[in-house]
Motif scaffolding. Structure first.
Motif, PDB file in Angstrom:
ATOM      1  N   LEU A 309      75.032   4.354 -15.835  1.00 48.06           N
ATOM      2  CA  LEU A 309      75.612   3.175 -16.472  1.00 48.06           C
ATOM      3  C   LEU A 309      75.750   3.397 -17.970  1.00 48.06           C
ATOM      4  O   LEU A 309      74.861   3.969 -18.612  1.00 48.06           O
ATOM      5  CB  LEU A 309      74.724   1.953 -16.226  1.00 48.06           C
ATOM      6  N   LEU A 310      76.851   2.901 -18.523  1.00 55.76           N
ATOM      7  CA  LEU A 310      77.079   2.977 -19.963  1.00 55.76           C
ATOM      8  C   LEU A 310      77.566   1.623 -20.442  1.00 55.76           C
ATOM      9  O   LEU A 310      78.512   1.064 -19.878  1.00 55.76           O
ATOM     10  CB  LEU A 310      78.124   4.049 -20.285  1.00 55.76           C
ATOM     11  N   PHE A 311      76.913   1.092 -21.474  1.00 57.26           N
ATOM     12  CA  PHE A 311      77.315  -0.175 -22.067  1.00 57.26           C
ATOM     13  C   PHE A 311      77.677   0.063 -23.532  1.00 57.26           C
ATOM     14  O   PHE A 311      76.831   0.481 -24.321  1.00 57.26           O
ATOM     15  CB  PHE A 311      76.179  -1.209 -21.999  1.00 57.26           C
ATOM     16  N   TYR A 328      75.351  12.445 -20.210  1.00 54.00           N
ATOM     17  CA  TYR A 328      75.899  11.994 -18.928  1.00 54.00           C
ATOM     18  C   TYR A 328      76.956  12.981 -18.437  1.00 54.00           C
ATOM     19  O   TYR A 328      76.981  13.346 -17.251  1.00 54.00           O
ATOM     20  CB  TYR A 328      76.548  10.614 -19.087  1.00 54.00           C
ATOM     21  N   PHE A 329      77.844  13.402 -19.334  1.00 52.25           N
ATOM     22  CA  PHE A 329      78.884  14.363 -18.953  1.00 52.25           C
ATOM     23  C   PHE A 329      78.254  15.657 -18.425  1.00 52.25           C
ATOM     24  O   PHE A 329      78.688  16.200 -17.412  1.00 52.25           O
ATOM     25  CB  PHE A 329      79.773  14.698 -20.155  1.00 52.25           C
ATOM     26  N   TYR A 334      78.915  10.462 -11.722  1.00 51.31           N
ATOM     27  CA  TYR A 334      79.807   9.314 -11.829  1.00 51.31           C
ATOM     28  C   TYR A 334      79.250   8.371 -12.890  1.00 51.31           C
ATOM     29  O   TYR A 334      78.030   8.204 -13.026  1.00 51.31           O
ATOM     30  CB  TYR A 334      79.898   8.566 -10.504  1.00 51.31           C
ATOM     31  N   ILE A 335      80.139   7.720 -13.635  1.00 54.67           N
ATOM     32  CA  ILE A 335      79.717   6.793 -14.681  1.00 54.67           C
ATOM     33  C   ILE A 335      80.465   5.482 -14.530  1.00 54.67           C
ATOM     34  O   ILE A 335      81.698   5.467 -14.426  1.00 54.67           O
ATOM     35  CB  ILE A 335      79.996   7.374 -16.094  1.00 54.67           C
ATOM     36  N   LEU A 336      79.719   4.380 -14.520  1.00 54.97           N
ATOM     37  CA  LEU A 336      80.310   3.051 -14.633  1.00 54.97           C
ATOM     38  C   LEU A 336      80.159   2.635 -16.093  1.00 54.97           C
ATOM     39  O   LEU A 336      79.042   2.419 -16.562  1.00 54.97           O
ATOM     40  CB  LEU A 336      79.614   2.044 -13.714  1.00 54.97           C
ATOM     41  N   ALA A 337      81.270   2.582 -16.805  1.00 58.44           N
ATOM     42  CA  ALA A 337      81.242   2.281 -18.239  1.00 58.44           C
ATOM     43  C   ALA A 337      81.849   0.911 -18.491  1.00 58.44           C
ATOM     44  O   ALA A 337      82.991   0.647 -18.105  1.00 58.44           O
ATOM     45  CB  ALA A 337      81.999   3.350 -19.020  1.00 58.44           C
ATOM     46  N   ILE A 338      81.068   0.049 -19.144  1.00 56.29           N
ATOM     47  CA  ILE A 338      81.532  -1.283 -19.495  1.00 56.29           C
ATOM     48  C   ILE A 338      81.746  -1.295 -21.008  1.00 56.29           C
ATOM     49  O   ILE A 338      80.795  -1.195 -21.789  1.00 56.29           O
ATOM     50  CB  ILE A 338      80.520  -2.341 -19.048  1.00 56.29           C
ATOM     51  N   LEU A 339      83.010  -1.405 -21.403  1.00 58.24           N
ATOM     52  CA  LEU A 339      83.403  -1.241 -22.798  1.00 58.24           C
ATOM     53  C   LEU A 339      84.080  -2.510 -23.314  1.00 58.24           C
ATOM     54  O   LEU A 339      84.541  -3.345 -22.534  1.00 58.24           O
ATOM     55  CB  LEU A 339      84.357  -0.055 -22.936  1.00 58.24           C
ATOM     56  N   SER A 340      84.148  -2.613 -24.632  1.00 56.60           N
ATOM     57  CA  SER A 340      84.780  -3.792 -25.225  1.00 56.60           C
ATOM     58  C   SER A 340      86.253  -3.868 -24.881  1.00 56.60           C
ATOM     59  O   SER A 340      86.775  -4.926 -24.517  1.00 56.60           O
ATOM     60  CB  SER A 340      84.606  -3.777 -26.747  1.00 56.60           C
ATOM     61  N   GLY A 353      87.018  12.209 -16.217  1.00 51.93           N
ATOM     62  CA  GLY A 353      87.552  12.277 -14.860  1.00 51.93           C
ATOM     63  C   GLY A 353      86.692  11.653 -13.774  1.00 51.93           C
ATOM     64  O   GLY A 353      87.131  11.532 -12.636  1.00 51.93           O
ATOM     65  N   LYS A 354      85.456  11.259 -14.097  1.00 51.32           N
ATOM     66  CA  LYS A 354      84.591  10.645 -13.072  1.00 51.32           C
ATOM     67  C   LYS A 354      84.032   9.315 -13.562  1.00 51.32           C
ATOM     68  O   LYS A 354      82.914   8.944 -13.233  1.00 51.32           O
ATOM     69  CB  LYS A 354      83.450  11.617 -12.708  1.00 51.32           C
ATOM     70  N   SER A 355      84.828   8.626 -14.359  1.00 51.09           N
ATOM     71  CA  SER A 355      84.398   7.355 -14.932  1.00 51.09           C
ATOM     72  C   SER A 355      85.113   6.191 -14.258  1.00 51.09           C
ATOM     73  O   SER A 355      86.298   6.278 -13.931  1.00 51.09           O
ATOM     74  CB  SER A 355      84.694   7.318 -16.434  1.00 51.09           C
ATOM     75  N   TYR A 356      84.378   5.123 -14.078  1.00 51.45           N
ATOM     76  CA  TYR A 356      84.918   3.854 -13.609  1.00 51.45           C
ATOM     77  C   TYR A 356      84.817   2.898 -14.793  1.00 51.45           C
ATOM     78  O   TYR A 356      83.715   2.550 -15.223  1.00 51.45           O
ATOM     79  CB  TYR A 356      84.143   3.341 -12.401  1.00 51.45           C
ATOM     80  N   LEU A 357      85.960   2.490 -15.338  1.00 46.42           N
ATOM     81  CA  LEU A 357      86.000   1.788 -16.620  1.00 46.42           C
ATOM     82  C   LEU A 357      86.374   0.325 -16.436  1.00 46.42           C
ATOM     83  O   LEU A 357      87.290  -0.006 -15.687  1.00 46.42           O
ATOM     84  CB  LEU A 357      87.010   2.461 -17.550  1.00 46.42           C
TER      85      LEU A 357
END
Length: 415
Positions: A309-311, A328-329, A334-340, A353-357
């Motif tokens: 997870l990335l916030f 993480y890379f 896999y990364i679930l990234a919650i961004l502004s 390439g393996k991020s869910y944004l």
């Protein structure tokens, strides 16, 4: 003075950093790795840091720093507590480390003169490190490179600062006085170029140390476990706000999207992180908090997770890259990234390439991306390896070489 410096070869540097190992946490990773690899590049590295009680200690960060000469001076500002600490920040900008200069400047000048130091490198926050460096550089006349891990007046939290005009004046003085400026994002680089009126600004992102990953089993985390695990490492605050994710997770549970008996979240970091779950009693037992771990242990836990997870939240006039994203890379997760919002960080995550944004303001979008990733993890497919050329550009060793060349070019550019 510059003409004399031009003839000198870069051999010795003084690193000024308020935080340094064995203190733990994100504030010391970048400078510790720079010191490690600059030493391997043949430089003699001296460090000036503060004597103080660290909230977190991590002796593992001292590995490979045996040949670094560390000097410490007392920060009398640590004697201030509670409201007095707020007063200190108001009357002695730029931050609560402001009084460190009373002991650090004199010590730094002695080090430069006694050891025949060629160049000063200071890193912030706290920005007081740059104020200390400025005074030493002015007295000794040697080049000075500044490193901003976070921006100053363009920091998303700057609106909270008292005496903003004083801060901006101090910032401009630092930018105009130094030999070279280093930023960690393209947006920061552009902002500093505009503020300083110069293109003498370089980009060196945060990164990962290849040697930190040698102890990890290449297959770690690929074995099917009883629970699908999403993990996060670091502190939680306005810029790393888990509330949008918790809200989306709550929604996913209410809609029956996940099997709560076979899913969990691990949040590794300060015990203060737990307070962020207070408004989500339904998630108690699903979201687990693990106290701060030494860096090698933290990496093992992340490697054992199915996804990370990335916030990166609360961004307005700039962008902030959580330093952990590059580790993480390297972990190839896999990364679930919650961004502004879409921007520089979004693009880098997408290039991985393996991020869910998802955007922090759209809870349904977060839920959808979370469920999509949850189903991907449930299928137990082998994660496709990341592109080496993409990942390796964030190697700490390569970044230290870039810094070394910047320092070499800065010789003869003292002010």
């Amino acid at each position: 003075m510059a003409s004399n410096v031009e003839k000198r070869k870069l051999k010795k540097i003084l690193v000024i950093s308020y935080n340094f190992p064995p203190e733990g946490g994100p504030a010391v990773q970048r400078v510790a790795k720079f010191c490690k690899y600059l030493r391997r590049n043949g430089l003699e590295v001296f460090v000036l840091t503060a004597t103080k009680r660290a909230k977190i200690t991590d002796p593992s960060l001292l590995e490979n720093l045996e040949n670094i000469k560390v000097s410490k001076t007392r920060d009398i500002g640590v004697l201030f507590r509670g409201d007095l600490k707020k007063v200190l920040r108001s009357y002695f900008p730029p931050d609560t480390a402001a009084l460190w200069r009373l002991t650090a400047v004199k010590k730094g000048i002695r080090l430069v003169e006694r050891e025949n130091i060629d160049l000063i490198f200071s890193t912030s926050p706290p920005h007081s490190s740059h104020i200390v460096a400025e005074k030493i550089a002015k007295k000794t006349g040697i080049p000075w490179v500044v490193d901003f891990r976070d921006e100053w007046s363009n920091n998303p939290s700057f609106y909270k600062y008292a005496s903003q005009l004083q801060h901006k004046l101090l910032e401009k003085r630092v930018l105009k006085s130094c030999s070279h400026i280093i930023a960690v994002t393209e947006k920061g680089q552009n902002n500093f170029e505009e503020l300083a009126g110069t293109n003498n600004v370089s980009l060196i992102r945060n990164g990962f140390d290849q040697e930190d990953f040698l102890h990890l089993d290449a297959e770690n985390g690929t074995v099917k476990k009883n629970k699908i695990t999403f993990a996060y490492a670091g502190r939680l605050n306005e810029l790393h706000n888990p509330v949008p994710f918790f809200s989306a997770l709550n929604l996913a549970i209410n809609q029956g999207n996940i099997d709560t008996e076979k899913f969990c979240v691990e949040i590794i970091g300060s015990v203060e992180n737990r307070k962020w779950l207070n408004d989500f009693p339904r998630l108690d037992g699903i979201v687990n908090f693990i106290r701060y771990q030494p860096h090698p242990e933290m990496l093992k836990r992340l490697a054992a997770a199915d996804a990370l997870l990335l916030f990166a939240t609360g961004m307005n006039n700039t962008e902030f890259f959580p330093a952990k994203v590059f580790e993480y890379f390297k972990l190839n997760k896999y990364i679930l990234a919650i961004l502004s919002q879409p921007g520089e960080l979004w693009q880098v995550m997408d290039d991985y390439g393996k991020s869910y944004l998802a955007r922090e303001s759209i809870i349904e979008e977060i839920r959808e991306k979370f469920v999509e990733l949850y189903e991907e993890c449930k299928s137990n497919k082998r994660v496709k390896p990341a592109d080496d050329s993409f990942v390796n550009q964030f190697s700490r060793e390569a970044q230290a070489k870039k810094l070394f060349h910047i320092m070499e070019r800065s010789m003869g550019n003292s002010k």
